[in-house]
Write an enzyme that holds these catalytic residues in place. Sequence first.
Site, PDB file in Angstrom:
ATOM      1  N   LYS A  79       0.846  -1.196   0.000  1.00 13.43           N
ATOM      2  CA  LYS A  79       0.000   0.000   0.000  1.00 13.43           C
ATOM      3  C   LYS A  79       0.880   1.244   0.000  1.00 13.43           C
ATOM      4  CE  LYS A  79      -4.125  -1.464   2.554  1.00 13.43           C
ATOM      5  NZ  LYS A  79      -4.831  -1.405   3.838  1.00 13.43           N
ATOM      6  N   GLN A  89      -4.720   1.289  10.064  1.00 11.65           N
ATOM      7  CA  GLN A  89      -4.577  -0.143   9.754  1.00 11.65           C
ATOM      8  C   GLN A  89      -5.180  -1.017  10.864  1.00 11.65           C
ATOM      9  OE1 GLN A  89      -3.509  -1.229   6.808  1.00 11.65           O
ATOM     10  NE2 GLN A  89      -3.950  -3.308   7.424  1.00 11.65           N
ATOM     11  N   ASP A  99     -11.222   3.991   3.776  1.00 10.87           N
ATOM     12  CA  ASP A  99     -11.568   2.582   3.957  1.00 10.87           C
ATOM     13  C   ASP A  99     -13.067   2.332   3.898  1.00 10.87           C
ATOM     14  OD1 ASP A  99      -9.360   0.826   4.316  1.00 10.87           O
ATOM     15  OD2 ASP A  99      -8.883   1.831   6.201  1.00 10.87           O
TER      16      ASP A  99
HETATM   17  N1  GUN Z   1      -6.833  -4.718   7.660  1.00  8.04           N
HETATM   18  C1  GUN Z   1      -7.114  -5.663   6.728  1.00  8.04           C
HETATM   19  N2  GUN Z   1      -7.639  -5.114   5.605  1.00  8.04           N
HETATM   20  C2  GUN Z   1      -7.694  -3.774   5.853  1.00  8.04           C
HETATM   21  C3  GUN Z   1      -8.138  -2.678   5.064  1.00  8.04           C
HETATM   22  O1  GUN Z   1      -8.600  -2.800   3.926  1.00  8.04           O
HETATM   23  N3  GUN Z   1      -8.019  -1.448   5.673  1.00  8.04           N
HETATM   24  C4  GUN Z   1      -7.537  -1.287   6.946  1.00  8.04           C
HETATM   25  N4  GUN Z   1      -7.488  -0.051   7.435  1.00  8.04           N
HETATM   26  N5  GUN Z   1      -7.114  -2.300   7.685  1.00  8.04           N
HETATM   27  C5  GUN Z   1      -7.198  -3.527   7.146  1.00  8.04           C
END
Ligand code: GUN
Length: 316
Positions: A86, A130, A153
């Site tokens: 990411k 996250q 998100d």
């Molecule tokens: N943990 C697992 N997938 C995600 C996601 O798409 N966004 C976030 N913020 N945490 C995650």
Amino acid sequence: MKRIKLKGRGVYQDYDGLKEDVFFESTTENGMTTNHIYYEIDGKGYGYTLEFANDLNEAEYQGRKVKLGKIMQGDVKKFKVYVKNKGIQTKNVGMNSFEYKLDEKVDETKLLDLVKKLNDDPNVHGILCQLPLPKHLNEDMIINTIKPDKDVDGFHISNVGLLNTGQKSMVPCTPLGCLMLLREFVGNLEGKKATVIGRSNIVGKPMSQLLIEESCTVTVVHSKTKEIEKVCSQADIIVAAVGIPELVKGDWVKKDAIVIDVGINKTDKGIVGDVAFDEVSKVAKALTPVPGGVGPMTIACLLKNTIECFKRSQKK
Ligand code: GUN
């Protein structure tokens, strides 16, 4: 068993004009030879990241750079590969991507203060925290402190509410990426029987909502579901998002079903999905590989959502 790759990755275009890897399996079982063709749906092959990056250039053209604030707690090394990607991808496409690495034992007030600071900064367009958060933190409260307009998100309760009532919202990145792959590969999803394995807020629940909006008949199965394999075996589409290595076996899958594997599980034999790939490829019409299927789409959708947040901020 023969496994013949008909064409190279991302160059075969014969299935509705789309880019797929196509494999031909000739399997001998009990003296009988069965031939099966299946498609590997290549998340990278669609080039969405580049497409969204073009959009980004347009956004930058207005004289401001898109900025994404990412909050992480604990040892960043423990995060899975896609989390690192990411960061790499957002920077690669020219976003201003900032990581705020906090201690695993971070005080809740400190984390909330950081979220509020990013909320109030007009130069920050998107905020990502996250998950999962360490147990001592109130995850719901922290997510709901992020401004809905910066919620890349789509986890904030108001975005969840909008999505669940069929209104325009920020859509969680992974299910959005899965839906894009399904739309690309299947086309019209209306009337399809879809089974979503897993009921998480991050994937299972929003995925089921998106499929309902596409007029699929959706079943969500989870750890307490009885005869889970029977339910799965009736589905035209399976989305597996449960975090159990190779849970979905060949005999769970209807012939010529489409299988989307969201799992990224570290095992002794390396990273595997929630789907037993070798078995399932013998019955499915198409499935996503791990890695390389859904993962790149999650990142592409993160870029898409961040650009969307940026554009919204420009309209105010
Ligand atoms: N943990 C697992 N997938 C995600 C996601 O798409 N966004 C976030 N913020 N945490 C995650």
